[in-house]
Design a protein around this motif. Structure first.
Motif, PDB file in Angstrom:
ATOM      1  N   LEU A 304      41.289  64.369 115.108  1.00  0.00           N
ATOM      2  CA  LEU A 304      41.089  63.238 114.198  1.00  0.00           C
ATOM      3  C   LEU A 304      39.718  63.308 113.528  1.00  0.00           C
ATOM      4  O   LEU A 304      39.591  63.034 112.322  1.00  0.00           O
ATOM      5  N   GLY A 305      38.673  63.674 114.281  1.00  0.00           N
ATOM      6  CA  GLY A 305      37.331  63.795 113.707  1.00  0.00           C
ATOM      7  C   GLY A 305      37.272  64.881 112.648  1.00  0.00           C
ATOM      8  O   GLY A 305      36.666  64.697 111.580  1.00  0.00           O
ATOM      9  N   ARG A 306      37.940  66.010 112.928  1.00  0.00           N
ATOM     10  CA  ARG A 306      37.951  67.107 111.953  1.00  0.00           C
ATOM     11  C   ARG A 306      38.695  66.722 110.684  1.00  0.00           C
ATOM     12  O   ARG A 306      38.240  66.987 109.562  1.00  0.00           O
ATOM     13  N   GLN A 320      36.126  61.462  91.906  1.00  0.00           N
ATOM     14  CA  GLN A 320      35.417  62.091  90.786  1.00  0.00           C
ATOM     15  C   GLN A 320      36.367  62.391  89.629  1.00  0.00           C
ATOM     16  O   GLN A 320      35.973  62.388  88.474  1.00  0.00           O
ATOM     17  N   GLU A 321      37.633  62.640  89.961  1.00  0.00           N
ATOM     18  CA  GLU A 321      38.635  62.925  88.927  1.00  0.00           C
ATOM     19  C   GLU A 321      39.298  61.653  88.405  1.00  0.00           C
ATOM     20  O   GLU A 321      40.231  61.718  87.611  1.00  0.00           O
ATOM     21  N   GLY A 322      38.826  60.499  88.864  1.00  0.00           N
ATOM     22  CA  GLY A 322      39.327  59.218  88.352  1.00  0.00           C
ATOM     23  C   GLY A 322      40.551  58.679  89.055  1.00  0.00           C
ATOM     24  O   GLY A 322      41.199  57.749  88.564  1.00  0.00           O
ATOM     25  N   GLU A 323      40.892  59.224  90.207  1.00  0.00           N
ATOM     26  CA  GLU A 323      42.056  58.733  90.955  1.00  0.00           C
ATOM     27  C   GLU A 323      41.577  57.736  92.012  1.00  0.00           C
ATOM     28  O   GLU A 323      41.083  58.116  93.064  1.00  0.00           O
ATOM     29  N   ASP A 324      41.760  56.466  91.712  1.00  0.00           N
ATOM     30  CA  ASP A 324      41.292  55.426  92.634  1.00  0.00           C
ATOM     31  C   ASP A 324      42.183  55.295  93.863  1.00  0.00           C
ATOM     32  O   ASP A 324      41.713  54.946  94.949  1.00  0.00           O
ATOM     33  N   ASP A 325      43.478  55.523  93.688  1.00  0.00           N
ATOM     34  CA  ASP A 325      44.425  55.396  94.805  1.00  0.00           C
ATOM     35  C   ASP A 325      45.089  56.740  95.061  1.00  0.00           C
ATOM     36  O   ASP A 325      46.316  56.871  94.994  1.00  0.00           O
ATOM     37  N   GLY A 326      44.273  57.741  95.341  1.00  0.00           N
ATOM     38  CA  GLY A 326      44.791  59.093  95.523  1.00  0.00           C
ATOM     39  C   GLY A 326      45.476  59.307  96.859  1.00  0.00           C
ATOM     40  O   GLY A 326      45.336  58.517  97.803  1.00  0.00           O
ATOM     41  N   TYR A 327      46.204  60.407  96.950  1.00  0.00           N
ATOM     42  CA  TYR A 327      46.965  60.762  98.147  1.00  0.00           C
ATOM     43  C   TYR A 327      46.039  60.986  99.346  1.00  0.00           C
ATOM     44  O   TYR A 327      46.296  60.496 100.445  1.00  0.00           O
ATOM     45  N   PHE A 328      44.949  61.716  99.134  1.00  0.00           N
ATOM     46  CA  PHE A 328      44.043  62.024 100.238  1.00  0.00           C
ATOM     47  C   PHE A 328      43.300  60.779 100.723  1.00  0.00           C
ATOM     48  O   PHE A 328      42.970  60.657 101.901  1.00  0.00           O
ATOM     49  N   ARG A 329      43.077  59.853  99.807  1.00  0.00           N
ATOM     50  CA  ARG A 329      42.423  58.611 100.205  1.00  0.00           C
ATOM     51  C   ARG A 329      43.331  57.804 101.142  1.00  0.00           C
ATOM     52  O   ARG A 329      42.863  57.178 102.097  1.00  0.00           O
ATOM     53  N   GLU A 330      44.631  57.850 100.875  1.00  0.00           N
ATOM     54  CA  GLU A 330      45.585  57.153 101.748  1.00  0.00           C
ATOM     55  C   GLU A 330      45.627  57.802 103.131  1.00  0.00           C
ATOM     56  O   GLU A 330      45.688  57.106 104.150  1.00  0.00           O
ATOM     57  N   LEU A 331      45.603  59.140 103.149  1.00  0.00           N
ATOM     58  CA  LEU A 331      45.589  59.827 104.444  1.00  0.00           C
ATOM     59  C   LEU A 331      44.318  59.497 105.224  1.00  0.00           C
ATOM     60  O   LEU A 331      44.359  59.280 106.441  1.00  0.00           O
ATOM     61  N   LEU A 332      43.197  59.452 104.516  1.00  0.00           N
ATOM     62  CA  LEU A 332      41.930  59.109 105.159  1.00  0.00           C
ATOM     63  C   LEU A 332      41.989  57.700 105.744  1.00  0.00           C
ATOM     64  O   LEU A 332      41.513  57.459 106.867  1.00  0.00           O
ATOM     65  N   ALA A 333      42.600  56.780 105.012  1.00  0.00           N
ATOM     66  CA  ALA A 333      42.722  55.401 105.503  1.00  0.00           C
ATOM     67  C   ALA A 333      43.562  55.350 106.780  1.00  0.00           C
ATOM     68  O   ALA A 333      43.250  54.603 107.715  1.00  0.00           O
ATOM     69  N   SER A 334      44.629  56.161 106.830  1.00  0.00           N
ATOM     70  CA  SER A 334      45.468  56.209 108.035  1.00  0.00           C
ATOM     71  C   SER A 334      44.686  56.734 109.227  1.00  0.00           C
ATOM     72  O   SER A 334      44.792  56.207 110.346  1.00  0.00           O
ATOM     73  N   ILE A 335      43.871  57.770 108.994  1.00  0.00           N
ATOM     74  CA  ILE A 335      43.068  58.340 110.075  1.00  0.00           C
ATOM     75  C   ILE A 335      42.029  57.343 110.555  1.00  0.00           C
ATOM     76  O   ILE A 335      41.847  57.135 111.762  1.00  0.00           O
ATOM     77  N   ASN A 336      41.355  56.697 109.617  1.00  0.00           N
ATOM     78  CA  ASN A 336      40.330  55.712 109.979  1.00  0.00           C
ATOM     79  C   ASN A 336      40.937  54.558 110.787  1.00  0.00           C
ATOM     80  O   ASN A 336      40.351  54.077 111.772  1.00  0.00           O
ATOM     81  N   SER A 337      42.113  54.111 110.370  1.00  0.00           N
ATOM     82  CA  SER A 337      42.775  53.008 111.062  1.00  0.00           C
ATOM     83  C   SER A 337      43.159  53.413 112.486  1.00  0.00           C
ATOM     84  O   SER A 337      42.950  52.641 113.437  1.00  0.00           O
ATOM     85  N   LEU A 338      43.661  54.637 112.640  1.00  0.00           N
ATOM     86  CA  LEU A 338      44.066  55.105 113.971  1.00  0.00           C
ATOM     87  C   LEU A 338      42.845  55.259 114.888  1.00  0.00           C
ATOM     88  O   LEU A 338      42.868  54.860 116.053  1.00  0.00           O
ATOM     89  N   MET A 339      41.757  55.804 114.321  1.00  0.00           N
ATOM     90  CA  MET A 339      40.535  55.987 115.122  1.00  0.00           C
ATOM     91  C   MET A 339      39.973  54.640 115.553  1.00  0.00           C
ATOM     92  O   MET A 339      39.474  54.488 116.684  1.00  0.00           O
ATOM     93  N   LYS A 340      40.060  53.661 114.686  1.00  0.00           N
ATOM     94  CA  LYS A 340      39.585  52.316 115.018  1.00  0.00           C
ATOM     95  C   LYS A 340      40.386  51.710 116.154  1.00  0.00           C
ATOM     96  O   LYS A 340      39.818  51.063 117.060  1.00  0.00           O
ATOM     97  N   GLU A 341      41.704  51.925 116.123  1.00  0.00           N
ATOM     98  CA  GLU A 341      42.573  51.387 117.172  1.00  0.00           C
ATOM     99  C   GLU A 341      42.312  52.035 118.520  1.00  0.00           C
ATOM    100  O   GLU A 341      42.549  51.425 119.578  1.00  0.00           O
ATOM    101  N   LEU A 342      41.813  53.273 118.507  1.00  0.00           N
ATOM    102  CA  LEU A 342      41.623  54.027 119.761  1.00  0.00           C
ATOM    103  C   LEU A 342      40.228  53.901 120.344  1.00  0.00           C
ATOM    104  O   LEU A 342      39.928  54.524 121.371  1.00  0.00           O
ATOM    105  N   ARG A 343      39.356  53.139 119.695  1.00  0.00           N
ATOM    106  CA  ARG A 343      37.995  52.979 120.248  1.00  0.00           C
ATOM    107  C   ARG A 343      38.000  52.167 121.522  1.00  0.00           C
ATOM    108  O   ARG A 343      38.818  51.265 121.705  1.00  0.00           O
TER     109      ARG A 343
END
Length: 343
Positions: A304-306, A320-343
């Motif tokens: 998860l950290g990697r 930087q390319e102007g995508e406010d709701d990009g695919y990778f941003r959604e994946l990052l949000a899922s990872i952040n949410s999971l890491m928060k739940e596991l603290r």
């Protein structure tokens, strides 16, 4: 022009309007006749077409007649392997339609295809499963008949034995179609050791490509039951028949017992972004059941950290390319949410 108001009586005016209307109707009638003549030039009566087809020895078949012919071709002992596979391939096209799939029941065609799963020919197994997967999809009547016809046992046997990968792909597709939105089939799946079969499948090195499909199926089954509970709460109906069936599906305890908390966490190391997305969704769905296991899994924590660092960089590029709701941003949000739940 004599515009004296006394020149025309009301009767004269009514008579004049009637003649005007009659003239308009005649014009409309002429236009309609002209239109019909044009249409007749473009199209010919069906009787005339049938006569011409009869002269050319062309038979117009209904979908039902075509399916009967294909089943007979597949079931004939005189048909070659190529002819049997071709018949199944063509049949799959027709059973996508719900009515056609149900018509397949009326003359015993579904059971013939189910029996095709017993074939010693891997190609026949593969294409029989292909037809079944299409016929089961969102078709409760066919799903019920398939369970009674022994389809579930036959599909699990193929997945549990040494078979070519293409055959297992189609069989897994048929299994997914049979289980989705059918809690009774899910109960039988658990009783027949379906979770053990899928676990062995995922752990086969040659079948790694099926791992994401298996995880997606488990995610769907877990969330289905969850949505059924939520819907019952919203409608204040605590005893609908389908909800009672879902409550008898002991899926989460089975997943925990069979080690799926660890298996799913390990699959997060897959390299494809789409695969990671599906695994993250499943990790979230299993969180209530697997929270303690996840917290103790050091490998999961490192993964998860990697991935968090990787997707932070990719999400920055999206911004930087102007995508406010990009695919990778959604994946990052899922990872952040999971890491928060596991603290």
């Amino acid at each position: 022009l004599d515009i004296n108001a006394n020149t025309y009586t009301s009767q004269d005016l009514k008579s004049a309007l009637a003649k005007f209307k009659e003239g308009t109707e005649m014009e409309n009638s002429k236009d309609e006749l002209a239109r019909q003549a044009t249409v007749k030039q473009l199209f010919r009566p069906i009787e005339e077409l049938k006569k011409e087809f009869d002269e050319l020895n062309v038979v117009l078949e209904t979908d039902m007649q075509i399916m009967v012919r294909l089943i007979n071709k597949f079931n004939s002992s005189s048909s070659s392997l190529e002819e049997k596979v071709a018949a199944l391939f063509d049949l799959e096209y027709y059973v996508h339609q719900m009515d056609n799939a149900q018509d397949l029941l009326s003359f015993g065609g579904l059971q013939v295809v189910i029996n095709g799963l017993n074939s010693t020919e891997p190609l026949v197994k593969e294409y029989a499963a292909f037809v079944l997967g299409a016929a089961f999809s969102s078709n409760p009547k066919v799903q019920v008949e398939a369970i009674e016809g022994g389809a579930l046992q036959k599909l699990l046997v193929i997945l549990a034995t040494n078979q070519p990968l293409p055959a297992k792909k189609k069989v897994l597709f048929a299994l997914c179609s049979l289980l989705r939105h059918f809690p009774y089939a899910q109960q039988q799946f658990l009783k027949l050791g379906g979770l053990q079969v899928l676990r062995s499948l995922v752990q086969e090195k040659s079948a790694k490509v099926l791992a994401v499909r298996v995880v997606t199926l488990l995610y769907d089954l877990v969330t289905e039951k969850m949505f059924a509970e939520e819907e019952a709460e919203l409608t204040q109906d605590s005893s609908p028949e389908k909800l009672q069936q879902y409550r008898q599906v002991q899926l989460l305890p089975g997943l925990q017992e069979q080690g799926w908390c660890e298996i799913t966490a390990q699959l997060l190391a897959l390299p494809e972004h789409d695969a990671r997305e599906k695994v993250l969704q499943t990790l979230g769905a299993l969180l209530t059941t697997c929270r303690d296991r996840y917290r103790q899994d050091l490998q999961l924590s490192r993964t998860l950290g990697r991935l968090q660092a990787e997707y932070q960089a990719l999400a920055s590029l999206e911004l930087q390319e102007g995508e406010d709701d990009g695919y990778f941003r959604e994946l990052l949000a899922s990872i952040n949410s999971l890491m928060k739940e596991l603290r």
